[in-house]
Design an enzyme around this catalytic site. Structure first.
Site, PDB file in Angstrom:
ATOM      1  CB  CYS A   2      -0.956   0.102   1.183  1.00 30.18           C
ATOM      2  SG  CYS A   2      -2.139  -1.244   1.268  1.00 30.18           S
ATOM      3  NE  ARG A  27       4.651   1.622   0.108  1.00 28.83           N
ATOM      4  CZ  ARG A  27       5.558   1.198   0.963  1.00 28.83           C
ATOM      5  NH1 ARG A  27       6.830   1.249   0.628  1.00 28.83           N
ATOM      6  NH2 ARG A  27       5.232   0.745   2.148  1.00 28.83           N
ATOM      7  CD1 TRP A  75      -0.123  -6.421  -2.952  1.00 24.70           C
ATOM      8  CD2 TRP A  75      -0.520  -6.944  -0.816  1.00 24.70           C
ATOM      9  NE1 TRP A  75       0.175  -7.755  -2.789  1.00 24.70           N
ATOM     10  CE2 TRP A  75      -0.057  -8.099  -1.487  1.00 24.70           C
ATOM     11  CE3 TRP A  75      -0.836  -7.047   0.538  1.00 24.70           C
ATOM     12  CZ2 TRP A  75       0.097  -9.330  -0.855  1.00 24.70           C
ATOM     13  CZ3 TRP A  75      -0.683  -8.278   1.169  1.00 24.70           C
ATOM     14  CH2 TRP A  75      -0.217  -9.401   0.465  1.00 24.70           C
ATOM     15  CG  ASN A 101       1.292   0.576   4.361  1.00 20.33           C
ATOM     16  OD1 ASN A 101       1.006  -0.607   4.171  1.00 20.33           O
ATOM     17  ND2 ASN A 101       2.531   1.013   4.395  1.00 20.33           N
ATOM     18  N   GLY A 102      -1.031  -1.111   6.357  1.00 16.29           N
ATOM     19  CA  GLY A 102      -0.779  -1.936   7.539  1.00 16.29           C
ATOM     20  C   GLY A 102      -1.996  -2.760   7.889  1.00 16.29           C
ATOM     21  CD  GLU A 481      16.952 -13.960  -6.268  1.00 17.75           C
ATOM     22  OE1 GLU A 481      16.306 -14.448  -5.335  1.00 17.75           O
ATOM     23  OE2 GLU A 481      16.680 -12.849  -6.761  1.00 17.75           O
ATOM     24  CE  LYS A 485      13.955 -11.922  -8.918  1.00 17.76           C
ATOM     25  NZ  LYS A 485      14.396 -11.482  -7.619  1.00 17.76           N
ATOM     26  CD  GLU A 488       9.965 -11.985  -7.764  1.00 17.35           C
ATOM     27  OE1 GLU A 488       9.241 -11.520  -6.881  1.00 17.35           O
ATOM     28  OE2 GLU A 488      11.203 -11.865  -7.753  1.00 17.35           O
ATOM     29  CG  HIS A 504      16.206 -38.224  -2.877  1.00 12.83           C
ATOM     30  ND1 HIS A 504      16.470 -39.508  -2.435  1.00 12.83           N
ATOM     31  CD2 HIS A 504      17.421 -37.677  -3.140  1.00 12.83           C
ATOM     32  CE1 HIS A 504      17.774 -39.709  -2.397  1.00 12.83           C
ATOM     33  NE2 HIS A 504      18.375 -38.605  -2.839  1.00 12.83           N
ATOM     34  CE  LYS A 603      11.697  -3.304  -4.698  1.00 15.20           C
ATOM     35  NZ  LYS A 603      12.436  -4.373  -5.387  1.00 15.20           N
TER      36      LYS A 603
HETATM   37  O1  M6R Z   1      12.616  -5.552   1.181  1.00 15.97           O
HETATM   38  P1  M6R Z   1      13.084  -6.924   1.490  1.00 15.97           P
HETATM   39  O2  M6R Z   1      14.438  -7.220   0.922  1.00 15.97           O
HETATM   40  O3  M6R Z   1      13.038  -7.240   2.954  1.00 15.97           O
HETATM   41  O4  M6R Z   1      12.070  -7.885   0.761  1.00 15.97           O
HETATM   42  C1  M6R Z   1      12.169  -9.275   0.885  1.00 15.97           C
HETATM   43  C2  M6R Z   1      11.305  -9.955  -0.122  1.00 15.97           C
HETATM   44  O5  M6R Z   1       9.970  -9.554   0.010  1.00 15.97           O
HETATM   45  C3  M6R Z   1      11.769  -9.681  -1.558  1.00 15.97           C
HETATM   46  O6  M6R Z   1      13.087 -10.071  -1.761  1.00 15.97           O
HETATM   47  C4  M6R Z   1      10.858 -10.427  -2.558  1.00 15.97           C
HETATM   48  O7  M6R Z   1      11.040 -11.803  -2.429  1.00 15.97           O
HETATM   49  C5  M6R Z   1      11.093  -9.968  -3.989  1.00 15.97           C
HETATM   50  N1  M6R Z   1       9.849  -9.958  -4.683  1.00 15.97           N
HETATM   51  C6  M6R Z   1      12.005 -10.841  -4.746  1.00 15.97           C
HETATM   52  O8  M6R Z   1      12.210 -10.403  -6.041  1.00 15.97           O
END
Ligand code: M6R
Length: 608
Positions: A2, A27, A75, A101-102, A481, A485, A488, A504, A603
């Protein structure tokens, strides 16, 4: 999670607020809304969908007249994305408007009490409770009503509030969610993050937990939750104004991938002095560092993946046991910590709720916490005992790239430093590692130059159902990772496995043509990974290998090879991630996905 923007000043408020919200759309982007005081009433417009829907509805804000207002991009947490559930929310007489927000954790009992007193709720949100509770406590003094509400609500919040009876002021308050206020020549601003107001002012104040800010067009006052006035010093933001713009790139993600060489240089340069690593921000002497017995790395998502890499590198070089935890698990598993434990929390935003909670838990238990954080002045940066900033600048794409790369090099520096003070490597080995660190930016540049080649390959997989990533040791960390990537942003199902683990169970998912991306950068494990490649190929997999030039056997073992420049095996993740980022990006682009704002994500995750 948000985004909030508020403005009061001499200019028309709505276009400024919408412009700010556009910078915060990363956000949250399932709906948006705005409330403007038009001289008589609070006019509100809300719309489900991207911010552009609201922009069209209000002709970029032009149709909403007035000089003060608040806006929100959502969000969804409580209640599905819909016009009704969008913020702002108002009291029944439409004289008080709130954006939030929250999460208000005790909203159910509060809602019941308010309903018993005759209040009617229109939405399914927790936020609407705030509008009615403010109404309940409001007796002509906004500050008094706000502080009374703060004493009643539990949870996390950043709020922007408007009272129709007070047309010369707007209010901001926060607890455990980010919020800044800014003072410009044409008025004052509220924002969840700096990029929203950077165009208008560089003078900002970080609002602390449970502080209330009263903003007028010529200035602002700060109050404690007990209504006592507080004095605060402003901070001048020195970001390049273009840092939060796309600068001609198709997406922020692509731009940010291209910023990785600079990010790494900016992160390592201030800490490399000839053949020594000097990290003054640690506030620890070499003796104190040498005495560290155990490290706990705690983070979420990609930052957690950086932590997994950190474990391999720190354990390998400095021979200190490292535990890595997903932050949402750390607190609830009652981790065993011992004297001499140092906690490292990693976060781009510095606001991730679970990571912040892990930090607080560790400090409450008496352990020192080091933050590896990107956003300057964020909650984690401020609450950690020491903070090592990753100098990646603003990262706008929801999928992290440059901040993740900066986290990796921050961990490498820490590993080399720890190894030096513990004497597990000698000066010559340290000098060689530092030389390899310095070479990473140019090597990444070279790999980014292969983008067309990766794009052509990625185009073949836009219709893929499942893609698997495998690797051993540190290559498993980068597989995690690479897989995140891809999935997502492209919505292609993907999993990452330690290469030896696939057989396994998961190998049953391999069908004719299934793509398996095998990362193999550790000379000692080349042959082992090739054996795993042979296993999946025997079941029909098509294998893309990411490996070192010297690994000639991979040419035959795989179907498609991407070669990496030579570096120290401990640093190979920094190179291997580049083709994996490009691959995920181009699969998503090929599918026509909204790369910078993938569905369901935000984000900065400021709720548990
Ligand atoms: O702001 P942060 O690094 O704490 O965020 C952690 C995760 O939310 C963040 O890395 C998320 O997994 C991203 N979407 C990855 O690309």
């Amino acid at each position: 999670m948000c985004g909030i923007v508020g403005y009061i000043g001499s200019r028309q408020a709505a276009p400024i607020i919408l412009d700010g919200l556009a910078k915060l759309e990363y956000r949250g982007y399932d709906s948006a809304g705005i409330a403007i005081y038009d001289g008589e009433n609070i006019e509100m417009r809300k719309a489900v969908g991207r911010l552009s829907v609201l922009e069209n509805l209000t002709h970029g804000g032009e149709t909403m007249k007035g000089y003060m207002g608040i806006g929100h991009t959502r969000w969804a947490t409580h209640g599905a994305p819909s016009d009704t559930n969008s913020h702002p929310h108002m009291n029944t007489s439409e004289t008080i408007a709130v954006v939030h927000n929250g999460i208000i954790e005790n909203y159910i009992p509060l809602k019941k009490k308010l309903t018993d007193r005759g209040y009617t709720f229109l939405s399914e949100t927790d936020t609407e409770v705030l509008a009615h509770l403010l109404d309940y406590y409001y007796k002509g003094n906004p500050l008094e009503a706000i502080t009374k509400v703060l004493h009643r609500v539990e949870g996390s919040y950043a709020l922007g509030i408007l009272f129709a009876e007070h047309p010369d002021e707007i209010y901001a308050v926060r607890k455990d969610c980010p919020l800044i206020v800014g003072a410009g020549s044409d008025g004052c601003f509220i924002a969840s993050d700096v990029p929203a107001i950077l165009k208008y002012t560089r003078t900002v104040y970080y609002v602390e937990n449970q502080e209330v800010v009263k903003l007028g067009k010529d200035g602002m006052q700060f109050y404690s939750v007990d209504e006592e006035e507080i004095t605060k010093e402003p901070v001048t933001i020195d970001w390049d104004a273009n840092a939060a713009e796309k600068a001609g790139y198709e997406h922020f993600m692509l731009k940010e991938m291209y910023e990785q060489p600079k990010t790494i240089t900016d992160t390592i340069s201030p800490r490399l002095q000839d053949d020594r690593i000097v990290i003054e921000e640690l506030h620890m002497t070499d003796e104190e560092l040498a005495a560290v017995k155990r490290l706990h790395i705690v983070a979420c998502g990609s930052a957690y993946h950086a932590g997994v890499t950190g474990k391999y590198v720190i354990e390998g070089l400095a021979r200190i046991p490292v535990e890595v935890d997903v932050a949402s698990e750390f607190r609830y598993r009652n981790p065993i910590m011992e004297e001499g434990s140092l906690v490292i929390v990693i976060s781009q935003s510095g606001e991730t709720a679970d990571t912040l909670a892990a930090l607080r838990e560790s400090r409450d238990r008496g352990y020192k916490v080091l933050g590896i954080v990107n956003v300057v002045g964020s909650s984690i940066a401020r609450e950690a005992d020491a903070c090592l900033y990753t100098w990646a600048g603003p990262e706008i794409a929801v999928a992290t790239t440059k901040a993740y790369s900066a986290q990796l090099v921050a961990l490498y520096m820490l590993a080399v430093k720890l190894a030096q003070v513990r004497g597990t490597i000698d000066d010559a080995a340290a000098a060689e590692l530092i030389r390899d660190l310095r070479r990473l930016p140019d090597q990444i540049e070279l790999l980014l130059g292969q983008k067309e080649k990766i794009q052509r390959f990625a185009n073949r997989y836009v219709g893929a159902k499942d893609i698997f990533f495998i690797g051993r040791g540190i290559d498993y960390a980068i597989s995690l990772e690479g897989s995140l990537k891809l999935k997502e942003i492209s919505y292609v199902h993907s999993e990452a496995y330690a290469a030896g683990e696939l057989k396994h169970g998961t190998i049953s998912l391999i069908e004719d043509g299934t793509l398996v991306v095998a990362v193999s950068t550790q000379p000692a494990l080349y042959q082992k990974t090739i054996s795993n490649i042979v296993e999946v190929k025997a079941r029909g997999a098509f294998v893309m290998a990411v490996t070192n030039e010297e690994n000639k056997a991979m040419e035959k073992a795989s179907d498609y090879c991407v070669y990496l420049p030579e570096t120290n095996p401990y640093f190979s993740n920094s190179l291997a991630i580049i083709p994996l980022q490009l691959f995920g990006y181009y699969v998503a682009v090929g599918k026509g996905c909204d790369v910078d704002k993938p569905r369901n994500l935000a984000k900065s995750v400021t709720v548990e």
